[in-house]
Design a protein around this motif. Structure first.
Motif, short mmCIF file in Angstrom:
data_model
loop_
_atom_site.label_atom_id
_atom_site.label_comp_id
_atom_site.label_asym_id
_atom_site.label_seq_id
_atom_site.Cartn_x
_atom_site.Cartn_y
_atom_site.Cartn_z
N LEU A 195 -81.61 -21.99 -3.35
CA LEU A 195 -82.03 -21.90 -4.75
C LEU A 195 -82.67 -23.20 -5.22
N THR A 196 -82.07 -24.33 -4.89
CA THR A 196 -82.67 -25.61 -5.30
C THR A 196 -83.99 -25.85 -4.59
N GLY A 197 -84.10 -25.37 -3.32
CA GLY A 197 -85.36 -25.51 -2.60
C GLY A 197 -86.48 -24.71 -3.26
N ALA A 198 -86.10 -23.61 -3.96
CA ALA A 198 -87.09 -22.81 -4.69
C ALA A 198 -87.32 -23.31 -6.11
N GLY A 199 -86.69 -24.42 -6.48
CA GLY A 199 -86.88 -24.98 -7.82
C GLY A 199 -86.04 -24.32 -8.89
N ILE A 200 -84.97 -23.62 -8.52
CA ILE A 200 -84.10 -22.94 -9.48
C ILE A 200 -82.92 -23.85 -9.79
N LYS A 201 -82.63 -24.01 -11.06
CA LYS A 201 -81.50 -24.83 -11.50
C LYS A 201 -80.40 -23.95 -12.06
N SER A 202 -79.18 -24.39 -11.89
CA SER A 202 -78.05 -23.62 -12.40
C SER A 202 -78.03 -23.69 -13.92
N PRO A 203 -77.81 -22.54 -14.61
CA PRO A 203 -77.79 -22.57 -16.08
C PRO A 203 -76.57 -23.28 -16.65
N LYS A 204 -75.56 -23.50 -15.83
CA LYS A 204 -74.36 -24.18 -16.30
C LYS A 204 -74.50 -25.67 -16.03
N LYS A 205 -74.59 -26.44 -17.11
CA LYS A 205 -74.74 -27.88 -16.98
C LYS A 205 -73.39 -28.51 -16.67
N LYS A 206 -73.39 -29.46 -15.77
CA LYS A 206 -72.17 -30.18 -15.43
C LYS A 206 -72.13 -31.49 -16.21
N ARG A 207 -71.02 -31.67 -16.92
CA ARG A 207 -70.86 -32.89 -17.68
C ARG A 207 -70.39 -34.03 -16.78
N ARG A 208 -70.67 -35.22 -17.21
CA ARG A 208 -70.21 -36.39 -16.48
C ARG A 208 -68.68 -36.44 -16.51
N PHE A 209 -68.11 -36.73 -15.37
CA PHE A 209 -66.65 -36.73 -15.26
C PHE A 209 -66.06 -37.84 -16.13
N LYS A 210 -65.09 -37.47 -16.95
CA LYS A 210 -64.38 -38.43 -17.78
C LYS A 210 -62.91 -38.41 -17.38
N PRO A 211 -62.45 -39.49 -16.81
CA PRO A 211 -61.03 -39.50 -16.40
C PRO A 211 -60.11 -39.46 -17.61
N HIS A 212 -59.11 -38.62 -17.56
CA HIS A 212 -58.12 -38.53 -18.62
C HIS A 212 -56.82 -38.00 -18.04
N ARG A 213 -55.76 -38.23 -18.75
CA ARG A 213 -54.46 -37.81 -18.28
C ARG A 213 -54.28 -36.31 -18.55
N ARG A 214 -54.00 -35.58 -17.52
CA ARG A 214 -53.76 -34.15 -17.67
C ARG A 214 -52.27 -33.90 -17.87
N ARG A 215 -51.98 -32.98 -18.77
CA ARG A 215 -50.59 -32.60 -18.95
C ARG A 215 -50.16 -31.71 -17.79
N LYS A 216 -48.99 -31.97 -17.27
CA LYS A 216 -48.50 -31.19 -16.14
C LYS A 216 -48.31 -29.73 -16.53
N ARG A 217 -48.60 -28.86 -15.59
CA ARG A 217 -48.38 -27.44 -15.82
C ARG A 217 -46.88 -27.14 -15.92
N LYS A 218 -46.56 -26.10 -16.63
CA LYS A 218 -45.18 -25.65 -16.68
C LYS A 218 -44.78 -25.13 -15.29
N PRO A 219 -43.53 -25.32 -14.91
CA PRO A 219 -43.13 -24.93 -13.55
C PRO A 219 -43.05 -23.43 -13.31
N GLN A 220 -42.81 -22.64 -14.37
CA GLN A 220 -42.63 -21.19 -14.20
C GLN A 220 -43.68 -20.42 -14.99
N MET A 221 -44.08 -19.31 -14.43
CA MET A 221 -44.99 -18.42 -15.13
C MET A 221 -44.27 -17.77 -16.31
N GLY A 222 -44.88 -17.80 -17.47
CA GLY A 222 -44.29 -17.19 -18.65
C GLY A 222 -43.58 -18.16 -19.57
#
Length: 444
Positions: A110-137
């Protein structure tokens, strides 16, 4: 022949002539002595052609043909797939077009044909992620977002709920605007397919939190005044679910990132499925949620789920509704929002006493129902019969009584000349000045 191959041929030729030894040739070519002996034998039998790899100039067996490349490019440029990002397009090719290839190969085509993805990727910004809960629900994040989901230029609101531990979507429902009905239907899908969660994390929308919350003064709190629950809070309390209010969108980042993913994918899925209306979209979402979860969900830390099953005998329609109190009259009729409804009493149901206070349940699914002493009664709209307009017997109209001039109330009215103001305005002004300012003139 390349420079490297020419160098090898020259050194191998010297070994054949006896100018250098095999060990010396191996050191010059950075090869093993065994490899030099093998190359020397090939050169002796086939000449310089022995140094050329047999696959040189041949296409690999797993190469993508030019016809397939052009087909992929044409599909990506078509009206159906043009809005899909590269990763989503790869999944659609495998699921719909039966074309399976790696993401890197697709990206190169696709890139070789000059097609760009419509979803733009933002520059990575490091930040602290909150841990996921251990159990579903344990924690469900809920939110709603307006977007042009159907591609018709109109913005509709998609209500959604995502599990914090696994990233599973546990409910989606589309409506015209953000509303209580949309959240109730999201909750209904979650309970029927997953169970009752421990807690729900949402923003401070008036649906989740009263606008008067936090505005009570200290004096009012000391007097025992409390802020009433919203209908959503009341329903969650009946189900035993804790509601938590987020102070910022970043606090419920998982559901916010979910919207970014769905806004990129769902309009394309709707277009492929031919979805044109909100009802069609809601029916489609029931089958789309499991497919989405298979791709994006993760394994929880603990296998045991915290979801609880719906209690036996609990009518979910009597929980996910609006509840208010009303009084019925002696005919079993009550008023609600300017309309009147009559309670329908079945054979096995006791009658409701006159002036009794009942709980009115309003739902878009079950309509208007009444609850009294734990029993549910159906209702029907009630219209009071109009009174028949019976014309009264025509009576003789009498002219008003006018006393004669000789009446004692009129006695003497002809003895005085009626006062008129036929004088000019100047004369009237002089009269008024004489009355109100006469004494002040004399003093002057």
């Amino acid at each position: 022949m390349s420079q490297e191959q020419l160098k090898r041929y020259t050194v191998i030729q010297k070994t054949l002539e006896g100018t250098i030894t095999v060990k010396e040739a191996a050191e010059v070519l950075d090869l093993s002595a065994r490899q030099v002996i093998r190359l020397r034998k090939g050169v002796k039998e086939n000449g310089a052609a022995a140094l050329i790899h047999k696959n040189q100039g041949r296409k690999p067996a797993n190469t993508i043909s030019d016809e397939l490349k052009q087909k992929i490019i044409n599909l990506k440029m078509s009206d159906i797939y043009k809005d899909a990002n590269f990763k989503h397009f790869q999944e659609l090719l495998e699921r719909i077009e039966n074309i399976k290839l790696s993401y890197s190969a697709l990206y190169g085509i696709l890139t070789g044909a000059g097609i760009k993805s419509p979803k733009k990727k933002r520059r990575f910004k490091p930040h602290r992620r909150r841990k996921r809960k251990p159990q579903m629900g344990l924690l469900i994040q809920m939110d709603g977002t307006p977007f042009d989901w159907l591609g018709d230029g109109n913005k509709y609101t998609l209500h959604g709920a995502i599990d914090d531990a696994t990233g599973n979507i546990v409910g989606l429902y589309l409506t015209k605007n953000e509303c209580l009905h949309g959240y109730f239907e999201t909750i209904r899908y979650m309970i029927l397919n997953f169970g009752i969660p421990v807690s729900i994390y949402s923003d401070a929308h008036a649906i989740f939190l009263s606008t008067k919350a936090g505005k009570l003064t200290i004096e009012e709190q000391l007097e025992g005044k409390v802020c009433n629950d919203t209908q959503f809070q009341r329903a969650m309390k009946e189900l035993g679910v804790t509601t938590i209010t987020a102070r910022s969108p970043q606090a419920k980042g998982r559901v916010e990132r979910l919207w970014n993913t769905l806004q990129s994918r769902l309009p394309v899925e709707f277009k492929i499925a031919g979805i044109k209306t909100i009802d069609e979209a809601n029916e489609f979402l029931k089958s789309y949620i499991p497919m989405f979860n298979r791709i994006f969900s993760v394994e929880p830390q603990e296998a045991e789920s915290a979801f609880r099953p719906l209690a036996a005998g609990l009518d979910l329609d009597c929980v996910l509704c609006i509840k208010q109190k009303r009084k019925v009259d002696n005919g079993g009729v009550f008023s609600f929002y300017g309309k009147q409804f009559k309670v329908i009493q079945k054979e096995n149901q006791p009658s409701i006493p006159t002036r009794a206070t009942v709980n009115v349940f309003i739902s878009s699914i079950t309509g208007v129902r009444v609850e009294y002493n734990g029993r549910i009664y159906e209702t029907v709209p009630f219209v009071k019969p109009k009174k028949s307009a019976v014309a009264d017997d025509p009576k003789e109209t009498k002219s008003p009584y006018r006393p004669p001039d000789s009446h004692y109330y009129k006695y003497g009215q002809n003895l005085f000349k009626p006062v008129t103001f036929e004088e000019s305005d100047r004369e009237i002004l002089e009269m008024l000045q004489e009355i109100f300012l006469g004494k002040y003139r004399k003093l002057a």
